[in-house]
Motif scaffolding. Structure first.
Motif, PDB file in Angstrom:
ATOM      1  N   GLY A  26      11.922  16.488 -30.851  1.00 34.50           N
ATOM      2  CA  GLY A  26      12.084  16.378 -29.411  1.00 34.50           C
ATOM      3  C   GLY A  26      12.657  15.038 -29.006  1.00 34.50           C
ATOM      4  O   GLY A  26      13.041  14.849 -27.869  1.00 34.50           O
ATOM      5  N   GLU A  27      12.721  14.083 -29.901  1.00 30.63           N
ATOM      6  CA  GLU A  27      13.285  12.748 -29.703  1.00 30.63           C
ATOM      7  C   GLU A  27      12.688  11.999 -28.518  1.00 30.63           C
ATOM      8  O   GLU A  27      13.335  11.183 -27.895  1.00 30.63           O
ATOM      9  CB  GLU A  27      14.805  12.824 -29.575  1.00 30.63           C
ATOM     10  CG  GLU A  27      15.476  13.353 -30.812  1.00 30.63           C
ATOM     11  CD  GLU A  27      16.984  13.311 -30.695  1.00 30.63           C
ATOM     12  OE1 GLU A  27      17.497  12.476 -29.926  1.00 30.63           O
ATOM     13  OE2 GLU A  27      17.635  14.093 -31.376  1.00 30.63           O
ATOM     14  N   GLN A  28      11.432  12.256 -28.186  1.00 27.10           N
ATOM     15  CA  GLN A  28      10.772  11.521 -27.109  1.00 27.10           C
ATOM     16  C   GLN A  28      10.099  10.263 -27.646  1.00 27.10           C
ATOM     17  O   GLN A  28       9.990   9.282 -26.926  1.00 27.10           O
ATOM     18  CB  GLN A  28       9.729  12.409 -26.422  1.00 27.10           C
ATOM     19  CG  GLN A  28      10.323  13.618 -25.748  1.00 27.10           C
ATOM     20  CD  GLN A  28      11.212  13.241 -24.587  1.00 27.10           C
ATOM     21  OE1 GLN A  28      10.980  12.248 -23.913  1.00 27.10           O
ATOM     22  NE2 GLN A  28      12.255  14.022 -24.367  1.00 27.10           N
ATOM     23  N   MET A  29       9.655  10.293 -28.893  1.00 27.80           N
ATOM     24  CA  MET A  29       8.951   9.166 -29.498  1.00 27.80           C
ATOM     25  C   MET A  29       9.523   8.905 -30.890  1.00 27.80           C
ATOM     26  O   MET A  29      10.259   9.713 -31.433  1.00 27.80           O
ATOM     27  CB  MET A  29       7.449   9.453 -29.600  1.00 27.80           C
ATOM     28  CG  MET A  29       6.794   9.725 -28.268  1.00 27.80           C
ATOM     29  SD  MET A  29       6.910   8.346 -27.140  1.00 27.80           S
ATOM     30  CE  MET A  29       5.463   7.447 -27.568  1.00 27.80           C
ATOM     31  N   ILE A  30       9.161   7.765 -31.448  1.00 27.73           N
ATOM     32  CA  ILE A  30       9.616   7.371 -32.780  1.00 27.73           C
ATOM     33  C   ILE A  30       8.401   7.304 -33.705  1.00 27.73           C
ATOM     34  O   ILE A  30       7.361   6.752 -33.336  1.00 27.73           O
ATOM     35  CB  ILE A  30      10.308   5.988 -32.735  1.00 27.73           C
ATOM     36  CG1 ILE A  30      11.498   6.007 -31.788  1.00 27.73           C
ATOM     37  CG2 ILE A  30      10.723   5.536 -34.116  1.00 27.73           C
ATOM     38  CD1 ILE A  30      12.638   6.891 -32.208  1.00 27.73           C
ATOM     39  N   LEU A  31       8.538   7.863 -34.899  1.00 26.38           N
ATOM     40  CA  LEU A  31       7.492   7.775 -35.907  1.00 26.38           C
ATOM     41  C   LEU A  31       7.773   6.565 -36.788  1.00 26.38           C
ATOM     42  O   LEU A  31       8.729   6.560 -37.555  1.00 26.38           O
ATOM     43  CB  LEU A  31       7.449   9.050 -36.754  1.00 26.38           C
ATOM     44  CG  LEU A  31       7.241  10.353 -36.000  1.00 26.38           C
ATOM     45  CD1 LEU A  31       7.381  11.533 -36.943  1.00 26.38           C
ATOM     46  CD2 LEU A  31       5.880  10.359 -35.343  1.00 26.38           C
ATOM     47  N   VAL A  38       5.477   5.355 -31.611  1.00 29.45           N
ATOM     48  CA  VAL A  38       5.830   4.340 -30.615  1.00 29.45           C
ATOM     49  C   VAL A  38       6.970   4.834 -29.733  1.00 29.45           C
ATOM     50  O   VAL A  38       7.638   5.812 -30.035  1.00 29.45           O
ATOM     51  CB  VAL A  38       6.237   3.000 -31.286  1.00 29.45           C
ATOM     52  CG1 VAL A  38       5.074   2.376 -32.014  1.00 29.45           C
ATOM     53  CG2 VAL A  38       7.396   3.185 -32.222  1.00 29.45           C
ATOM     54  N   SER A  39       7.199   4.100 -28.655  1.00 31.80           N
ATOM     55  CA  SER A  39       8.305   4.377 -27.740  1.00 31.80           C
ATOM     56  C   SER A  39       9.630   4.033 -28.429  1.00 31.80           C
ATOM     57  O   SER A  39       9.676   3.140 -29.269  1.00 31.80           O
ATOM     58  CB  SER A  39       8.134   3.530 -26.482  1.00 31.80           C
ATOM     59  OG  SER A  39       9.288   3.549 -25.705  1.00 31.80           O
TER      60      SER A  39
END
Length: 72
Positions: A26-31, A38-39
């Motif tokens: 979904g590319e809303q957050m970063i792993l 994180v953002s």
């Protein structure tokens, strides 16, 4: 020998471009391997720039020429 930076000398550290980060579905957050979820615009001390994660800008459209443009 001096080599110019690929995208300029001033690169703001963002987890989008970090070597340790990976886009979540979904590319809303970063792993992040180091910090967890994180953002995309977050940055930490472990930031390592990865130029292959940058998306190039789209090329401008090519101009359309007519046969009249090439006549003398």
């Amino acid at each position: 020998m001096f080599r110019p930076k690929l995208f300029g000398k001033k690169i703001e550290p963002n987890c989008i471009y970090c070597q340790h980060g990976k886009a979540a579905p979904g590319e809303q957050m970063i792993l992040c391997i180091k910090k967890g979820v994180v953002s995309p615009y977050y940055s930490c001390k472990k930031f390592l720039y990865d130029p292959l994660k940058r998306e190039p800008r789209p090329r401008p459209p090519k101009p359309r020429f007519s046969p009249e443009d090439f006549s003398l």
